[in-house]
Write a protein that holds these residues in place. Sequence first.
Motif, PDB file in Angstrom:
ATOM      1  N   ARG A  93     -12.897   0.764  -5.908  1.00 56.66           N
ATOM      2  CA  ARG A  93     -14.302   0.843  -5.513  1.00 56.66           C
ATOM      3  C   ARG A  93     -14.617   2.118  -4.735  1.00 56.66           C
ATOM      4  O   ARG A  93     -15.656   2.731  -4.940  1.00 56.66           O
ATOM      5  N   ASP A  94     -13.705   2.523  -3.864  1.00 60.18           N
ATOM      6  CA  ASP A  94     -13.970   3.697  -3.029  1.00 60.18           C
ATOM      7  C   ASP A  94     -13.978   4.988  -3.840  1.00 60.18           C
ATOM      8  O   ASP A  94     -14.804   5.861  -3.618  1.00 60.18           O
ATOM      9  N   ARG A  95     -13.045   5.124  -4.783  1.00 66.74           N
ATOM     10  CA  ARG A  95     -12.952   6.344  -5.593  1.00 66.74           C
ATOM     11  C   ARG A  95     -13.696   6.225  -6.916  1.00 66.74           C
ATOM     12  O   ARG A  95     -13.768   7.165  -7.696  1.00 66.74           O
ATOM     13  N   ARG A  96     -14.187   5.028  -7.194  1.00 63.48           N
ATOM     14  CA  ARG A  96     -14.932   4.745  -8.421  1.00 63.48           C
ATOM     15  C   ARG A  96     -14.152   5.136  -9.676  1.00 63.48           C
ATOM     16  O   ARG A  96     -14.655   5.833 -10.556  1.00 63.48           O
ATOM     17  N   ASP A  97     -12.908   4.684  -9.729  1.00 66.09           N
ATOM     18  CA  ASP A  97     -12.104   4.915 -10.920  1.00 66.09           C
ATOM     19  C   ASP A  97     -11.257   3.684 -11.217  1.00 66.09           C
ATOM     20  O   ASP A  97     -11.162   2.768 -10.423  1.00 66.09           O
ATOM     21  N   TRP A  98     -10.689   3.690 -12.403  1.00 62.69           N
ATOM     22  CA  TRP A  98      -9.885   2.567 -12.854  1.00 62.69           C
ATOM     23  C   TRP A  98      -8.410   2.942 -12.815  1.00 62.69           C
ATOM     24  O   TRP A  98      -8.040   4.091 -13.051  1.00 62.69           O
ATOM     25  N   HIS A  99      -7.579   1.950 -12.531  1.00 63.66           N
ATOM     26  CA  HIS A  99      -6.131   2.127 -12.536  1.00 63.66           C
ATOM     27  C   HIS A  99      -5.537   1.075 -13.459  1.00 63.66           C
ATOM     28  O   HIS A  99      -5.843  -0.104 -13.340  1.00 63.66           O
ATOM     29  N   GLU A 100      -4.682   1.528 -14.356  1.00 62.92           N
ATOM     30  CA  GLU A 100      -3.985   0.598 -15.239  1.00 62.92           C
ATOM     31  C   GLU A 100      -2.697   0.167 -14.561  1.00 62.92           C
ATOM     32  O   GLU A 100      -1.938   0.997 -14.077  1.00 62.92           O
ATOM     33  N   TRP A 101      -2.475  -1.142 -14.492  1.00 65.94           N
ATOM     34  CA  TRP A 101      -1.268  -1.645 -13.848  1.00 65.94           C
ATOM     35  C   TRP A 101      -0.162  -1.696 -14.890  1.00 65.94           C
ATOM     36  O   TRP A 101      -0.180  -2.476 -15.813  1.00 65.94           O
ATOM     37  N   ASN A 102       0.820  -0.832 -14.724  1.00 68.80           N
ATOM     38  CA  ASN A 102       1.960  -0.774 -15.634  1.00 68.80           C
ATOM     39  C   ASN A 102       3.224  -0.647 -14.787  1.00 68.80           C
ATOM     40  O   ASN A 102       3.180  -0.784 -13.563  1.00 68.80           O
ATOM     41  N   ASP A 103       4.350  -0.366 -15.419  1.00 74.00           N
ATOM     42  CA  ASP A 103       5.617  -0.274 -14.686  1.00 74.00           C
ATOM     43  C   ASP A 103       5.581   0.830 -13.630  1.00 74.00           C
ATOM     44  O   ASP A 103       6.091   0.661 -12.524  1.00 74.00           O
ATOM     45  N   ARG A 104       4.969   1.935 -13.973  1.00 75.61           N
ATOM     46  CA  ARG A 104       4.886   3.062 -13.034  1.00 75.61           C
ATOM     47  C   ARG A 104       4.066   2.672 -11.794  1.00 75.61           C
ATOM     48  O   ARG A 104       4.457   2.948 -10.666  1.00 75.61           O
ATOM     49  N   GLU A 105       2.963   1.992 -12.024  1.00 71.63           N
ATOM     50  CA  GLU A 105       2.117   1.570 -10.899  1.00 71.63           C
ATOM     51  C   GLU A 105       2.837   0.527 -10.060  1.00 71.63           C
ATOM     52  O   GLU A 105       2.732   0.508  -8.835  1.00 71.63           O
ATOM     53  N   LYS A 161      -0.473  -7.585 -20.024  1.00 72.93           N
ATOM     54  CA  LYS A 161       0.571  -6.593 -19.841  1.00 72.93           C
ATOM     55  C   LYS A 161       0.012  -5.332 -19.175  1.00 72.93           C
ATOM     56  O   LYS A 161       0.671  -4.711 -18.368  1.00 72.93           O
ATOM     57  N   HIS A 162      -1.210  -4.962 -19.507  1.00 68.67           N
ATOM     58  CA  HIS A 162      -1.813  -3.745 -18.975  1.00 68.67           C
ATOM     59  C   HIS A 162      -3.157  -4.075 -18.320  1.00 68.67           C
ATOM     60  O   HIS A 162      -4.207  -3.731 -18.843  1.00 68.67           O
ATOM     61  N   LYS A 163      -3.083  -4.728 -17.186  1.00 71.00           N
ATOM     62  CA  LYS A 163      -4.311  -5.046 -16.469  1.00 71.00           C
ATOM     63  C   LYS A 163      -4.888  -3.780 -15.864  1.00 71.00           C
ATOM     64  O   LYS A 163      -4.167  -2.856 -15.525  1.00 71.00           O
ATOM     65  N   ARG A 164      -6.182  -3.767 -15.722  1.00 64.68           N
ATOM     66  CA  ARG A 164      -6.853  -2.632 -15.112  1.00 64.68           C
ATOM     67  C   ARG A 164      -7.546  -3.091 -13.841  1.00 64.68           C
ATOM     68  O   ARG A 164      -8.089  -4.179 -13.781  1.00 64.68           O
ATOM     69  N   TYR A 165      -7.505  -2.230 -12.838  1.00 66.68           N
ATOM     70  CA  TYR A 165      -8.126  -2.542 -11.556  1.00 66.68           C
ATOM     71  C   TYR A 165      -9.077  -1.418 -11.189  1.00 66.68           C
ATOM     72  O   TYR A 165      -8.783  -0.242 -11.399  1.00 66.68           O
ATOM     73  N   TYR A 166     -10.185  -1.809 -10.624  1.00 68.74           N
ATOM     74  CA  TYR A 166     -11.204  -0.840 -10.245  1.00 68.74           C
ATOM     75  C   TYR A 166     -11.037  -0.472  -8.776  1.00 68.74           C
ATOM     76  O   TYR A 166     -10.945  -1.335  -7.914  1.00 68.74           O
TER      77      TYR A 166
END
Length: 107
Positions: free
Chosen positions: A55-67, A48-53
Amino acid sequence: MHRTYRYLGSLFVAGALLAPAAVRAGSQERREERKEERKEERREEREKHKRYYDRDRRDWHEWNDREDRAYRRYLQERRKEYLSTSGRTSKEQREYWKWRHGHPDRD
């Protein structure tokens, strides 16, 4: 009659000895079921809440409805059809994250 009492006594002793094992087996089965349920819940939560890295900004993004809404807006701007991010090439994914950093949510 004496033989009957001896037989009943033997059955009672056998039952008394086997009862804890039967209870323990039942509780072990329930523990295994609960363990499987918790494992399934954790798997569902991860999906439900996958996270993606990024690479260029070196941060994580959580994939949710907003994303997902932002991603669909990105695709609409570029007139591309919807594919999950895992269906895109890594170059396309990096392009999206670059765009995403420049387009924060409008809250």
